[in-house]
Write a protein that holds these residues in place. Sequence first.
Motif, PDB file in Angstrom:
ATOM      1  N   GLN A  43      23.977  11.451  -6.317  1.00 54.42           N
ATOM      2  CA  GLN A  43      23.168  10.825  -7.357  1.00 54.42           C
ATOM      3  C   GLN A  43      21.940  10.148  -6.760  1.00 54.42           C
ATOM      4  O   GLN A  43      20.859  10.160  -7.363  1.00 54.42           O
ATOM      5  CB  GLN A  43      24.004   9.808  -8.131  1.00 54.42           C
ATOM      6  CG  GLN A  43      23.293   9.147  -9.280  1.00 54.42           C
ATOM      7  CD  GLN A  43      22.926  10.111 -10.383  1.00 54.42           C
ATOM      8  OE1 GLN A  43      23.543  11.167 -10.507  1.00 54.42           O
ATOM      9  NE2 GLN A  43      21.942   9.751 -11.190  1.00 54.42           N
ATOM     10  N   ALA A  44      22.058   9.553  -5.567  1.00 52.07           N
ATOM     11  CA  ALA A  44      20.901   8.946  -4.904  1.00 52.07           C
ATOM     12  C   ALA A  44      19.842  10.003  -4.596  1.00 52.07           C
ATOM     13  O   ALA A  44      18.630   9.775  -4.778  1.00 52.07           O
ATOM     14  CB  ALA A  44      21.341   8.231  -3.627  1.00 52.07           C
ATOM     15  N   VAL A  45      20.278  11.168  -4.141  1.00 48.87           N
ATOM     16  CA  VAL A  45      19.339  12.265  -3.883  1.00 48.87           C
ATOM     17  C   VAL A  45      18.655  12.696  -5.174  1.00 48.87           C
ATOM     18  O   VAL A  45      17.422  12.891  -5.226  1.00 48.87           O
ATOM     19  CB  VAL A  45      20.100  13.443  -3.231  1.00 48.87           C
ATOM     20  CG1 VAL A  45      19.215  14.686  -3.193  1.00 48.87           C
ATOM     21  CG2 VAL A  45      20.547  13.073  -1.829  1.00 48.87           C
ATOM     22  N   LEU A  46      19.435  12.832  -6.246  1.00 46.16           N
ATOM     23  CA  LEU A  46      18.888  13.282  -7.518  1.00 46.16           C
ATOM     24  C   LEU A  46      17.886  12.278  -8.086  1.00 46.16           C
ATOM     25  O   LEU A  46      16.799  12.645  -8.555  1.00 46.16           O
ATOM     26  CB  LEU A  46      20.033  13.513  -8.500  1.00 46.16           C
ATOM     27  CG  LEU A  46      19.686  14.043  -9.890  1.00 46.16           C
ATOM     28  CD1 LEU A  46      18.955  15.363  -9.784  1.00 46.16           C
ATOM     29  CD2 LEU A  46      20.947  14.186 -10.726  1.00 46.16           C
TER      30      LEU A  46
ATOM     31  N   ARG B  23       0.819  -1.206   0.000  1.00 50.32           N
ATOM     32  CA  ARG B  23       0.000   0.000   0.000  1.00 50.32           C
ATOM     33  C   ARG B  23       0.853   1.256   0.000  1.00 50.32           C
ATOM     34  O   ARG B  23       0.372   2.327  -0.348  1.00 50.32           O
ATOM     35  CB  ARG B  23      -0.920   0.017   1.221  1.00 50.32           C
ATOM     36  CG  ARG B  23      -2.066  -0.977   1.168  1.00 50.32           C
ATOM     37  CD  ARG B  23      -2.992  -0.766   2.338  1.00 50.32           C
ATOM     38  NE  ARG B  23      -3.555   0.559   2.338  1.00 50.32           N
ATOM     39  CZ  ARG B  23      -3.589   1.362   3.394  1.00 50.32           C
ATOM     40  NH1 ARG B  23      -3.061   0.982   4.517  1.00 50.32           N
ATOM     41  NH2 ARG B  23      -4.129   2.549   3.317  1.00 50.32           N
ATOM     42  N   TRP B  24       2.103   1.170   0.453  1.00 53.70           N
ATOM     43  CA  TRP B  24       2.929   2.366   0.552  1.00 53.70           C
ATOM     44  C   TRP B  24       3.270   2.872  -0.847  1.00 53.70           C
ATOM     45  O   TRP B  24       3.845   2.144  -1.659  1.00 53.70           O
ATOM     46  CB  TRP B  24       4.208   2.074   1.318  1.00 53.70           C
ATOM     47  CG  TRP B  24       3.970   1.782   2.756  1.00 53.70           C
ATOM     48  CD1 TRP B  24       2.882   2.116   3.488  1.00 53.70           C
ATOM     49  CD2 TRP B  24       4.844   1.077   3.632  1.00 53.70           C
ATOM     50  NE1 TRP B  24       3.009   1.681   4.770  1.00 53.70           N
ATOM     51  CE2 TRP B  24       4.212   1.040   4.890  1.00 53.70           C
ATOM     52  CE3 TRP B  24       6.087   0.500   3.495  1.00 53.70           C
ATOM     53  CZ2 TRP B  24       4.791   0.435   5.987  1.00 53.70           C
ATOM     54  CZ3 TRP B  24       6.669  -0.106   4.584  1.00 53.70           C
ATOM     55  CH2 TRP B  24       6.028  -0.135   5.814  1.00 53.70           C
ATOM     56  N   PRO B  25       3.005   4.110  -1.151  1.00 49.95           N
ATOM     57  CA  PRO B  25       3.327   4.645  -2.478  1.00 49.95           C
ATOM     58  C   PRO B  25       4.788   5.085  -2.571  1.00 49.95           C
ATOM     59  O   PRO B  25       5.535   5.038  -1.592  1.00 49.95           O
ATOM     60  CB  PRO B  25       2.375   5.836  -2.608  1.00 49.95           C
ATOM     61  CG  PRO B  25       2.162   6.280  -1.202  1.00 49.95           C
ATOM     62  CD  PRO B  25       2.215   5.053  -0.349  1.00 49.95           C
ATOM     63  N   TYR B  26       5.165   5.508  -3.777  1.00 51.61           N
ATOM     64  CA  TYR B  26       6.488   6.042  -4.073  1.00 51.61           C
ATOM     65  C   TYR B  26       7.591   5.041  -3.716  1.00 51.61           C
ATOM     66  O   TYR B  26       8.570   5.371  -3.044  1.00 51.61           O
ATOM     67  CB  TYR B  26       6.707   7.375  -3.355  1.00 51.61           C
ATOM     68  CG  TYR B  26       5.732   8.436  -3.809  1.00 51.61           C
ATOM     69  CD1 TYR B  26       5.942   9.146  -4.979  1.00 51.61           C
ATOM     70  CD2 TYR B  26       4.570   8.690  -3.084  1.00 51.61           C
ATOM     71  CE1 TYR B  26       5.026  10.099  -5.415  1.00 51.61           C
ATOM     72  CE2 TYR B  26       3.654   9.642  -3.513  1.00 51.61           C
ATOM     73  CZ  TYR B  26       3.887  10.342  -4.675  1.00 51.61           C
ATOM     74  OH  TYR B  26       2.985  11.282  -5.107  1.00 51.61           O
ATOM     75  N   ARG B  27       7.386   3.804  -4.170  1.00 56.39           N
ATOM     76  CA  ARG B  27       8.354   2.743  -3.867  1.00 56.39           C
ATOM     77  C   ARG B  27       9.698   3.009  -4.538  1.00 56.39           C
ATOM     78  O   ARG B  27      10.754   2.840  -3.925  1.00 56.39           O
ATOM     79  CB  ARG B  27       7.786   1.400  -4.327  1.00 56.39           C
ATOM     80  CG  ARG B  27       8.732   0.228  -4.160  1.00 56.39           C
ATOM     81  CD  ARG B  27       8.081  -1.060  -4.631  1.00 56.39           C
ATOM     82  NE  ARG B  27       7.658  -0.958  -6.010  1.00 56.39           N
ATOM     83  CZ  ARG B  27       8.446  -1.202  -7.053  1.00 56.39           C
ATOM     84  NH1 ARG B  27       9.712  -1.514  -6.863  1.00 56.39           N
ATOM     85  NH2 ARG B  27       7.980  -1.117  -8.283  1.00 56.39           N
ATOM     86  N   LYS B  28       9.686   3.435  -5.811  1.00 50.61           N
ATOM     87  CA  LYS B  28      10.941   3.660  -6.530  1.00 50.61           C
ATOM     88  C   LYS B  28      11.744   4.785  -5.894  1.00 50.61           C
ATOM     89  O   LYS B  28      12.972   4.702  -5.787  1.00 50.61           O
ATOM     90  CB  LYS B  28      10.646   3.980  -7.992  1.00 50.61           C
ATOM     91  CG  LYS B  28       9.989   2.842  -8.749  1.00 50.61           C
ATOM     92  CD  LYS B  28       9.688   3.249 -10.184  1.00 50.61           C
ATOM     93  CE  LYS B  28       8.972   2.132 -10.932  1.00 50.61           C
ATOM     94  NZ  LYS B  28       8.625   2.519 -12.326  1.00 50.61           N
TER      95      LYS B  28
ATOM     96  N   ALA C 199      15.434   4.428  -4.216  1.00 51.35           N
ATOM     97  CA  ALA C 199      16.555   5.236  -4.712  1.00 51.35           C
ATOM     98  C   ALA C 199      17.245   5.975  -3.573  1.00 51.35           C
ATOM     99  O   ALA C 199      18.485   6.015  -3.502  1.00 51.35           O
ATOM    100  CB  ALA C 199      16.053   6.227  -5.765  1.00 51.35           C
ATOM    101  N   LEU C 200      16.466   6.560  -2.658  1.00 49.50           N
ATOM    102  CA  LEU C 200      17.084   7.310  -1.556  1.00 49.50           C
ATOM    103  C   LEU C 200      17.736   6.373  -0.535  1.00 49.50           C
ATOM    104  O   LEU C 200      18.719   6.756   0.114  1.00 49.50           O
ATOM    105  CB  LEU C 200      16.031   8.180  -0.879  1.00 49.50           C
ATOM    106  CG  LEU C 200      16.559   9.236   0.097  1.00 49.50           C
ATOM    107  CD1 LEU C 200      17.470  10.210  -0.627  1.00 49.50           C
ATOM    108  CD2 LEU C 200      15.416   9.973   0.769  1.00 49.50           C
TER     109      LEU C 200
END
Length: 641
Positions: free
Chosen positions: A482-485, A458-463, A467-468
């Motif tokens: 780059q991880a932040v970007l 259910r948690w959104p924004y998985r990608k 990445a972070l």
Amino acid sequence: VSWAKRGMRKGAHDGSASERERERKERERKMIAKEALAAVNVVRDALDQHEKKILSLQEDKRHVREEMKRDLRRWERYAIMELEQKCQRTLAMQLISISTNVDLEFEYCHALMSVMNQLQTWIRKECHENSKPKGVDLSLLLERLKDGAVIDNVIRFPNMEHKILECKRLSSESAALVESYKVESRRLQVKDPFSTRKVKLLKVLAIGDENAEWDETYGRYWRAETAESRDLFRALMLDERQSEGQLIRRWRALVHSSGAPSRVSPNAVQAFFSHIIRQIVHRYSLRYSANYMRKVAALDLLMGRLVYPLISSVVCGLQTDIERKQDRRFQRKSKHLRQVSPESLDIRPYFLPPKPLKNSAERMIDVRRPLQSIVEDSSDRMDAGTVKKPLRSTPSQKKNVTVVPGMPVLAPVITPKAVDLSSSLASTTRSDTLTSKRKMSERQYWETSKSKKIRRRRWPYRKAREALSRMNQTVVAHDLLQAVLEAVRCINSEAKEYYKANEKAAESGAIESKKLPPLAEALNADALFPIVVYVVLHSQVEEIFGCLGTIERFVKEHHQTRGESGLSLSMIRAAANYIHSCELSRHGVSLSPRPPPSPPPPRPSNIKPVGPEDVEQIVKHQEELDKFEDVKRAIRQAGFS
């Protein structure tokens, strides 16, 4: 008289025969005892030989370990990873082979000692009884020794043949591995000429360059790391037979000899990077090659990935006390804020996955079915009205599957056979309605389920969260930036996908029809900031302020303040500061204070006060206990149980 004389002669004849029989038996016993003593001496000599062999094997083991450690240090200095791995495998195989042979020799020694003890016991105690030693076939043993057989071929112990074959196999494999290691070491330890090294360096700079991110305006370069480029660049730069390897070795020794890591300043690290990159550019004439600035930026990235892990203690030691305190406070706040729903963080509903309607026409889920069949790839909730995996249901259920337009299909809708869903809901009867114990609505299922697997889907924004979270896996400043970007990019793309999914669901009537603002107006900084806060919360970066401080110390200033990287870094830093300083009560998190400690129980009123007689009795009892302890201690010292 004649009869008496005849009887006397007969008795004398019988007596001499019995005497001769006793003498013969005595001679046989002495002969057997002599042969047994000879067998004991042979067994003792064999035991001494096996003990010497054990000592020689242990000496070989020590010699092999020292020799291979010297080789490992040499290959590490030469930065030849292939020989390092080969040497480690050879060392392990040799140690296993020697240890197996030592175990076999111990088995032989144990069997020989057992035979020798049995023979000696029989000689001392049972030889006069004209019996044979128990557990040892003495006649066969002596016969084999007389024939010249080796004592090792006569002795037997459990699983002897299997252990001997295993030792031979390991010895042959170890010898073959040692021979191949020697051949490889002679081939690979040859020093490469300058032209070969330049070709390898240009090859490293070209690997993955076609997929690299290059910002010509601000000179920012990044590309994904590959094993081939990492190993090849490591072999080029850490080879101490070359000037670059010697420079890196001396600098590392200087850094580690400085004492506390905090004594090394970020400016000193940056100065070393600038110096070694200038030296490589000058030595290999990269200034006159095509795409000079791009190659220098790639060289800076590769050098950072090589050197930063070597001085990770210095990089972590440069974190300030303020950053550590901020990280601890951030972790405490995040622990409570992770329990808050995305809506409580002021995220706009059209930037979240669409939810089912709150009415009687919502789909029903059979909770008796297994979890794997109910949840069918619902992590990507944007693909509305499509099924990515075949639903696990019976043929009769497949006919009654209803797909709600604009919503992802998570489970088949199970309806009574040959009965329409709307009509069944309109005319509710006990036989047609779904019981609350066995079936529940989709919304209720997703909101009330305590399963971690369901909540995770259910948690959104998985990608963006993934990445972070890569900030936990590296200490390289370029990779941290780059991880932040990438996290901010994923937030932007996923927010657009959620917006389109909500817009499509609103048009089809799957959710409440609300007029959504245009995407260009809706996707602004005010709408993105709560999403960034949510992603920072759930990415679970352990030391986010320490990572941001590493970026600030080792990344060029114009990369931190300008362009896409500067904007992304400022958003993540602002989200971290917001979580660090926010009030939990604003988001519905209440920290109930600890209850006050309960008062001690009241003292009973019937307790008799202690008088002088009680004190004397207590002292007397303690003296008796001390005497008893002294007696116990003396008994233990005397050796009695």
